[in-house]
Motif scaffolding. Sequence first.
Motif, PDB file in Angstrom:
ATOM      1  N   GLY A  29       0.723  -1.630   0.151  1.00  0.00           N
ATOM      2  CA  GLY A  29       0.138  -0.045   0.287  1.00  0.00           C
ATOM      3  C   GLY A  29       0.773   1.056  -0.015  1.00  0.00           C
ATOM      4  O   GLY A  29       1.804   1.262   0.322  1.00  0.00           O
TER       5      GLY A  29
ATOM      6  N   SER B  65      -1.509   4.578   3.437  1.00  0.00           N
ATOM      7  CA  SER B  65      -2.778   3.327   4.353  1.00  0.00           C
ATOM      8  C   SER B  65      -2.439   3.067   5.765  1.00  0.00           C
ATOM      9  O   SER B  65      -1.173   2.750   6.057  1.00  0.00           O
ATOM     10  CB  SER B  65      -2.480   2.176   3.156  1.00  0.00           C
ATOM     11  OG  SER B  65      -2.292   2.166   1.781  1.00  0.00           O
TER      12      SER B  65
ATOM     13  N   PHE C  52      -3.842   0.140   8.388  1.00  0.00           N
ATOM     14  CA  PHE C  52      -4.426  -1.048   8.179  1.00  0.00           C
ATOM     15  C   PHE C  52      -5.447  -1.076   9.107  1.00  0.00           C
ATOM     16  O   PHE C  52      -4.193  -0.935  10.311  1.00  0.00           O
ATOM     17  CB  PHE C  52      -4.270  -2.128   7.873  1.00  0.00           C
ATOM     18  CG  PHE C  52      -3.391  -1.771   6.587  1.00  0.00           C
ATOM     19  CD1 PHE C  52      -4.484  -2.333   5.767  1.00  0.00           C
ATOM     20  CD2 PHE C  52      -1.889  -2.477   6.132  1.00  0.00           C
ATOM     21  CE1 PHE C  52      -3.669  -2.685   3.750  1.00  0.00           C
ATOM     22  CE2 PHE C  52      -1.848  -2.351   4.928  1.00  0.00           C
ATOM     23  CZ  PHE C  52      -2.969  -1.775   3.360  1.00  0.00           C
TER      24      PHE C  52
ATOM     25  N   CYS D  23      -9.437  -0.677   6.414  1.00  0.00           N
ATOM     26  CA  CYS D  23      -7.778   0.578   5.880  1.00  0.00           C
ATOM     27  C   CYS D  23      -8.457   1.501   6.575  1.00  0.00           C
ATOM     28  O   CYS D  23      -7.733   2.406   5.810  1.00  0.00           O
ATOM     29  CB  CYS D  23      -7.382  -0.544   5.775  1.00  0.00           C
ATOM     30  SG  CYS D  23      -7.713   0.119   3.911  1.00  0.00           S
TER      31      CYS D  23
ATOM     32  N   CYS E 209       4.555   1.681  11.483  1.00  0.00           N
ATOM     33  CA  CYS E 209       3.499   0.330  12.207  1.00  0.00           C
ATOM     34  C   CYS E 209       4.721  -0.043  13.716  1.00  0.00           C
ATOM     35  O   CYS E 209       5.411  -0.525  13.801  1.00  0.00           O
ATOM     36  CB  CYS E 209       3.185  -1.037  11.138  1.00  0.00           C
ATOM     37  SG  CYS E 209       4.791  -1.465   9.713  1.00  0.00           S
TER      38      CYS E 209
ATOM     39  N   ASN F 264       1.597  -4.102   7.863  1.00  0.00           N
ATOM     40  CA  ASN F 264       0.908  -3.718   6.446  1.00  0.00           C
ATOM     41  C   ASN F 264       0.881  -5.235   5.860  1.00  0.00           C
ATOM     42  O   ASN F 264       1.552  -5.791   4.846  1.00  0.00           O
ATOM     43  CB  ASN F 264       1.469  -3.533   5.332  1.00  0.00           C
ATOM     44  CG  ASN F 264       3.548  -3.265   4.659  1.00  0.00           C
ATOM     45  OD1 ASN F 264       3.568  -3.682   5.931  1.00  0.00           O
ATOM     46  ND2 ASN F 264       3.095  -2.382   3.895  1.00  0.00           N
TER      47      ASN F 264
END
Length: 752
Positions: free
Chosen positions: A480, A484, A486, A501, A723, A745
């Motif tokens: 992505g 993005s 998620f 998302c 993340c 992701n």
Amino acid sequence: MASEQLDTLLVDDIEHTSSRPIIDENVLECAICEGRLNNPKYLSCYHTFCLKCLEDWVNRNSELLSCPTCSKSCSIPEEGLQGLPPNTSLANLLETIEQFTNADQMKCVCGKEGKSENYCQDCRQFLCLNCSGHHKNIRSCKNHKLQPLEDVRSMSVKDIIATYPPLCSIHNEPLSSFCKICNIPICFHCSITNHKEWEGIEKHTPLVNLSDEFKALKEASTELEKLANQCIEKMKDKVVLDLHKKLEENKAKSLKDIDNHVEELTVRIKESGETFKREVEKIYNKKMKDFQIVEQAAALSDINTYMCLLHHLQESDGAAAISTGQSIIRALGNTIKEAPTTMPEDNNVEITFVKNKKQIVSLQEDIGMVIQTSEAAVSLELDVLKCVTTDQVIEVKIVKTAECHLNENDLEVTWTQPSGEINTDQIEEDKGDYYIVRRKCKTAGVCQIDARVNGKPIKKSPMTIQVEKSGLIQTVRMPGNSDSTFIDVVKDKHESLLVSCQSNAIHKYKQSGGYVGKIVLPSDVKVNRLFKMKNGNIAFTDCGKTESIKICTMGGEIVKSVGENKVNGLCGIHVDEETHIVYVCNGKCIIMFNIESGETISKQNVKGYDLVLTRQKNILILNNDGIHLLNDKGQSSKVIIGSGSGDSRVKNPNGVEVDDNDNIIVASKNKLQLFSKSGEFIKRIDNNLEFFEKQPVYLKMSSFGGGLSLGTVVSPAVVVSQCSQPRGLSIISTYPRRVALLNGNTVQIFNY
């Protein structure tokens, strides 16, 4: 009777080793009619029956001939059952026995009224005293042996056989040869003439001398007698006697169980009958009261009585009538006035017993079944799971396909572990319709399970089960762009992974990693947390234009919207489909809505980012303080898993699930852990995997789900910064135990 005979044969000494056994008189009886043989015919299995009995037997069995004793199929000669070979020996023996049995009624061969006194063994004729004297004077009969009639009457079957050998049934002459084709003894005349009228075979050679054939028969009999004695000795063995004793005990128990079952059914039927009778009486009494029947009968009786008195007074003299007449008139008037003459509103007098026809049909069927102990294996069926993980409890079901009763030592389950180790278990639990046996496998591979009853395998046994290793088994990568985000993951009914998302699309991936497609929702929707419902629809928290809880179909149609603009920042969601309550949290409180009416049921000020319902309907909610346990109203909060960075603690938890065994799974910063329902630490599911140390390099996407652009390479460091901790968590399989974790992701799939 049969039991006593068996005991005698097995226990008593058999004293015929050195002497020839006496013939059993049962041999002279037909097993069909249980009477003396009449026109005896023998089958290919050498069992003998009356000709008439065989004809009736064939008529009852669709013109097929099977031996009534051993059930062996036999062919019927072209000329019919008449063509079956006669049992000449038994026929002659029966004839002789018949003669001797009626010796008192037999007349002398001379035909005169004189009483028979002797029997000629050679002529086979009864003789009076006068003829006996002449018989001795005839030269050809001089050496004939005469036996007094008293001796003849006292002869046993054994003596008859020894004294009077059988004669040819056709020519009434001594048997001298044996036809090996027809397998019968014959006389001299038979050997030189055609005797196909009872055999149906034209060629009867070779013929052998009867004495030679008898000698060969005796030799074979002697050898067979030795084998028979050996067999008898083996049958005397204590094991056989124990088996017989156990068989008798089981027979007695089964008969008693049948009697008890019938008695129980009878008692229940009688109790039901008495209950119905009481119900009839109850209805009857109520109707009698409602209809005032008793009162009406009493009033009618009183009126008739007073009327009779009035008539009597009218016929008497005036003085007597006047003295009592006024009181009778007043009494009659009051009775008429108070008499119940109005009809009741409910004039239904019907009382009907309605038969339970289904029960009658069920009573026409068998009330049970009788099976042999060895058939218990046939009444059971093995049912095992196809796949589990290491350390997951394997629950083996032994399904009862028919009623059976086992002792706990009768059923044995043998486990051959993937490591080669062999374990044996017995019944752990009886659930009524099935037995349960449980065990774990510690190593991955194939485990074989073999279930047997008294050494005999049950249906579908053995079976194998695949044991998968625990830990990370698959990583699904979702390319992505930098925008993005998620959020959550669940599994649909087609085993695909659904990923949200915070957009108006829910993306679908195969568990193997391939992209399937997406569910497109209205443009003002932003899907946050997901909950998969049993009917296939998806419930989710919408953080778009109108924050709410929504339910959509797999086709993208919004079918329900609840709590619009009532709460901001919605995140965690759980739906109790039994009570139609949806639980949501927003970091500040827990809110409960009725999903059907949209009504707010309760709101509790408990912080939380995700929540789940336990099997006992309690609420588990996670926040920075750890995992809290609340009742179904969102009250009585207590921490069952504390905050911290070590194992058995959670730091910044962001996903929680409860499996079918009430175990708690928590995803927190750099950890995926398994706890018991009370919060006790069990293990790390991630096996101490460093989630973010070995992230691969990705190509930057021009748009989500689109093709690769000629863009720049995104470094691992950038991925890590995007993340910092895992988010969505979802149980995607029970057997094997499997969970999906949304981590940046990627969706990582773990066995545990």
